[in-house]
Design an enzyme around this catalytic site. Structure first.
Site: not given
Ligand code: NDP
Length: 817
Positions: A300, A192, A397, A266
């Site tokens: 990240c 996804k 972060e 990760e």
């Molecule tokens: P999330 O961790 O919320 O999202 C990452 C992925 O997980 C997306 O595909 C999201 O879906 C999905 N997801 C969300 N909730 C669930 C759940 N309960 N179970 C399974 N999958 C889920 O990151 P965000 O995109 O919302 O970003 C929020 C914060 O996360 C950012 O501000 C940043 O701080 C951090 N972040 C860190 C990353 C890294 O690589 N370390 C990458 C991205 C974000 P969907 O987005 O479609 O809702």
């Protein structure tokens, strides 16, 4: 504009990339997009969907399907059905598919780069020169692992059906990091993409279709977090791989705990960027631009915490501000800009709120007066000074273009500040002094350290975190292991557990400590024998009655043991030869007392003298075995696209809690404890509940073998009374569950997301060693000719799959310096 005028103003004209191919693709496939399940394009039964926008312009790009139960079930079923065929196909066949995908990615390089920029808002220079070349590199590299699978990983097979959930910051690249190793090892996947950035995954699905990948091997379902949860919680998923926030990582860790699913996470980071006074300052400034303003800081491993030596801080900040003022922010389709758009208004607002909080907490915020575009989600490069190590803006972060700066006086303070975080994803060290650079690089607790460079990635160097940055690696040989499992199963261990449980049930639960004071084995904590905190003991019984007593540990004993183990981390840096010598001493000293140990084992377990003697002999041999390994489990020098060395070091995990099996108690104890000690971990061992004397009899052996205090701590008692406290303790970095309920341990350890291994007693030595360590990659670019250091990335052959985006002038507008 006349050339003369240009030279005077040094202004840049616009250099827009054409979006023609991308528009054609969107028109052909949109405006509503289906999902790719079992080799077919499908739309959800419910008709649910959501809109995807270009964050730089607000333009609607299309309507994306929202997968619900029914679609996720179909995708998982398709992946399950495809698994036998795909996993049993020869490595060479899988290799050819991966190779074909890599070729197609290269062929559609421009389409993919433009789609990614339109959907995500990141500069086209980055998608063109970093994201897409690395995607191709990942598929090529993993085509190689598929080809070599049988000869490189004998005894291993795929995990099964993998559920993969990825974020929006590197949509296609994260897809490649997940899908390429999974397919190479013979797994099938349901992936996804993030809600904000689904489109490049759909282009990728089309590529899979075009190369004739068998239906069901790759399934792409779109949707929001609810769809993500449907995948990660699905009963028929064997492994979950997630990249994203630590918050969601924790939810997934909890949801998968006890499910038997393999998991890699990760997660976030707050990576230090350390500049010493002897650094090449101009290179460090350019490196920093790349570390924190690459992809608008939505990375990240962004170098978001600048630690600069006090003696140069003022000068460094001054140069930095002047560099920040020159960053160009605007339409990411313009090849001349340095920073594009933030992915979504909600994310921009999060960044803004955190900055406001930073100011409220007394931080000084500085932003250049650069004009931002009138519309779209943009945020200026931002610097915070006058912050303290505990400020929210220093600890949290931000995931945006926001840098915080702290100063340090000497390397010790630099290391301590660098490690003052719950994360451990990456770090960057800048010094021209090789001793300083390497000492600091080795001392930072993080999965990737870049020396005089930053943001280096390659398919052959595993990427992943320590502590709350998650566990597991993506890339290289270490990343392949995240998608494999040993083909031998753990049934023997399970049998041992059930036999142990029967015996425990017959045990008397406690007795008065004063009655049996002389015969009671104490705990072994911090190199000393200690009475249990609660003062209670418990009988150890054998077929002929009571054999002795041991202390009945509680939470306080666990806290003491963790404290002792945490204070013994020098063991990790004790040289391997010395560690090995100490384990040999233990073996020798144990051997000298073989008869005594054998008698005790017989009395406790009812085994015959011959069986007990054989167990002691096996335990001795086991200590010898891991002593031998102590200085032989080498790391690697990875071959990457960077000019330089990438040193992959196998580092100890830290403090590890171990529950030891009941069957063959001395041997079981040794098999679990010795490899961990050999690799430099400090251990809190919980011996068999039924037969603990095999371990407590070892105290004298340990004391006469020079094992430093606190390196091995032994807590006896009723497991259910204190093992949950051990699993939950934040000072414990990992748990090995040799006996007991692995689910319970996983659930108890959700808060700090420690790595948990359900021990397979029959696993190969390599598996034990891997479970005892994690890999840190130290990137060391080198080259005498400093001119090469300053080559702007854009001048390199754009097809070259390199992300040398950090050294000196980087992708981010460095041509102006
Ligand atoms: P999330 O961790 O919320 O999202 C990452 C992925 O997980 C997306 O595909 C999201 O879906 C999905 N997801 C969300 N909730 C669930 C759940 N309960 N179970 C399974 N999958 C889920 O990151 P965000 O995109 O919302 O970003 C929020 C914060 O996360 C950012 O501000 C940043 O701080 C951090 N972040 C860190 C990353 C890294 O690589 N370390 C990458 C991205 C974000 P969907 O987005 O479609 O809702």
């Amino acid at each position: 504009m006349a050339v003369k005028e240009i030279l005077e103003s040094l202004d840049w004209g616009p250099a827009p990339e054409s979006d023609k191919f991308a528009r054609e693709w969107l028109d052909q496939h949109g405006p509503s997009f289906g999902m790719y399940i079992n080799g077919q394009w499908v739309t959800p039964e419910s008709g649910d969907n959501f809109e995807s926008f270009n964050p730089a312009t607000g333009e609607l790009l299309g309507t994306i399907s929202q997968a619900g139960d029914s679609e996720v079930n179909s995708a998982v079923a398709a992946a399950r059905a495809a698994l036998p065929g795909w996993s049993s196909s020869p490595g060479h066949v899988r290799a050819r598919y991966l190779y074909a995908i890599a070729r197609q990615v290269q062929k559609h390089h421009r389409l993919l780069a433009v789609i990614e920029t339109l959907d995500n808002g990141k500069p086209i220079r980055e998608t063109r020169d970093a994201d897409v070349p690395l995607v191709a590199r990942h598929f090529y590299h993993h085509a190689g692992w598929a080809q070599l699978f049988d000869e490189t990983f004998p005894g291993y097979g795929p995990v099964g059906v993998c559920g993969q959930v990825i974020p929006w910051n590197f949509p296609l690249l994260m897809l490649a990091w997940k899908i390429a190793p999974a397919l190479a090892a013979g797994n099938t996947v349901v992936l996804k993409p993030a809600e904000f950035t689904s489109i490049s995954a759909l282009v990728f699905a089309e590529i899979c279709n075009s190369v004739g990948l068998p239906p069901g091997v790759v399934n792409i379902v779109t949707g929001d977090g609810k769809t993500g949860a449907l995948i990660t919680e699905h009963d028929d998923i064997d492994k979950v791989a997630f990249t994203g926030s630590t918050e969601v990582g924790r939810i997934i860790r909890k949801a998968t705990a006890g499910s038997g699913k393999a998991l890699t996470l990760e997660l976030g980071g707050k990576s230090p960027f350390i500049v010493f006074e002897d650094a090449d300052i101009d290179s460090a400034i350019e490196g920093l631009v790349n570390a924190i303003w690459f992809n608008q800081g939505q990375v990240c491993c962004a170098g978001s915490r600048l630690l600069v030596q006090e003696s140069i801080a003022e000068r460094f900040h001054e140069k930095l501000r002047s560099r920040m003022a020159k960053l160009r922010i605007g339409n990411p389709m313009n090849k001349a800009i340095d920073m594009g758009a933030i992915v979504d208004e909600s994310q921009r607002k999060t960044i803004e709120d955190l900055c406001k909080l930073g100011c409220d907490e007394g931080g000084e915020m500085w932003q250049p007066s650069t004009e931002l575009p009138d519309k779209g989600c943009f945020f200026p490069p931002t610097l915070f000074t006058n912050v303290s190590p505990s400020s929210t803006i220093v600890q949290e972060e931000v995931f945006g273009p926001v840098l915080v700066s702290l100063t340090f006086r000497n390397h010790k303070e630099a290391i301590s500040l660098a490690n003052n975080t719950r994360y451990g994803l990456a770090g960057s060290v800048w010094s021209q002094d090789i001793d300083t650079a390497l000492e600091v690089a080795r001392s930072i607790r993080a999965g990737a350290i870049w020396v005089n460079c930053t943001n280096q990635f390659d398919a052959n160097a595993g990427f992943g975190g320590y502590r709350e940055s998650g566990f597991g690696r993506e890339g290289g040989r270490e990343g392949m292991h995240a998608y494999m499992r040993p083909l031998s199963n753990g049934t023997k261990t399970e049998k041992m557990e059930s036999r142990g449980e029967q015996k425990s049930a017959t045990k008397s639960s406690s007795s008065n400590a004063t009655e049996s004071v002389d015969r009671t084995a104490k705990m072994y904590i911090g190199g000393k024998q200690k009475r249990p905190d609660g003062g209670y003991t418990m009988d150890v019984t054998g077929p002929s009655g009571t054999v002795g007593q041991v202390g009945r540990g509680n939470r306080k004993d666990i806290r003491d043991a963790v404290e002792a183990a945490s204070g013994a981390t020098k063991w990790a840096t004790t040289n391997a030869h010395t560690r090995s010598q100490i384990l040999y001493y233990i073996a020798e000293n144990l051997e000298q007392r073989s008869a005594e140990f054998a008698a005790r084992i017989s009395a406790m377990t009812g085994s015959t003298t011959a069986q007990a003697e054989s167990e002691v002999a096996d335990a001795v041999s086991e200590w010898f075995r891991w002593a031998a390994w102590a200085d032989k489990y080498d790391g690697a020098v990875h071959e990457t696209t960077m000019h330089g060395l990438v040193l992959a070091l196998n580092e100890p995990l830290g403090v590890v809690g171990v529950t030891c099996p009941d069957e063959r108690p001395l041997f079981g104890f040794t098999r679990l404890v010795a490899p961990l000690l050999a690799m430099g971990n400090s251990v809190i061992a919980v011996p068999s509940e039924s037969n603990p004397l095999a371990a407590t009899d070892l105290y004298q052996v340990l004391e006469t073998s020079d094992l430093p205090a606190g390196v091995l701590n032994i807590v006896t008692g009723i497991h259910s009374e204190f093992v949950p406290a051990l699993a939950a303790h934040d000072g414990v970095d990992s748990m090995w569950v040799g006996v007991g309920d692995v689910d319970e341990v996983q659930i108890a350890s959700v808060s700090n997301m420690k790595r948990v291994w359900k021990v397979n007693m029959d696993a190969s030595g390599d598996e034990y060693l891997r479970q005892s360590t994690h890999v840190k990659n130290i990137w060391l670019p080198h080259g005498i000719n400093h001119a090469t250091k300053h080559r702007p990335m854009g001048s390199a052959n754009s097809a070259r799959p390199s992300t040398n985006v950090s050294r000196g002038p980087s992708t981010n507008g460095c041509r102006r310096s």
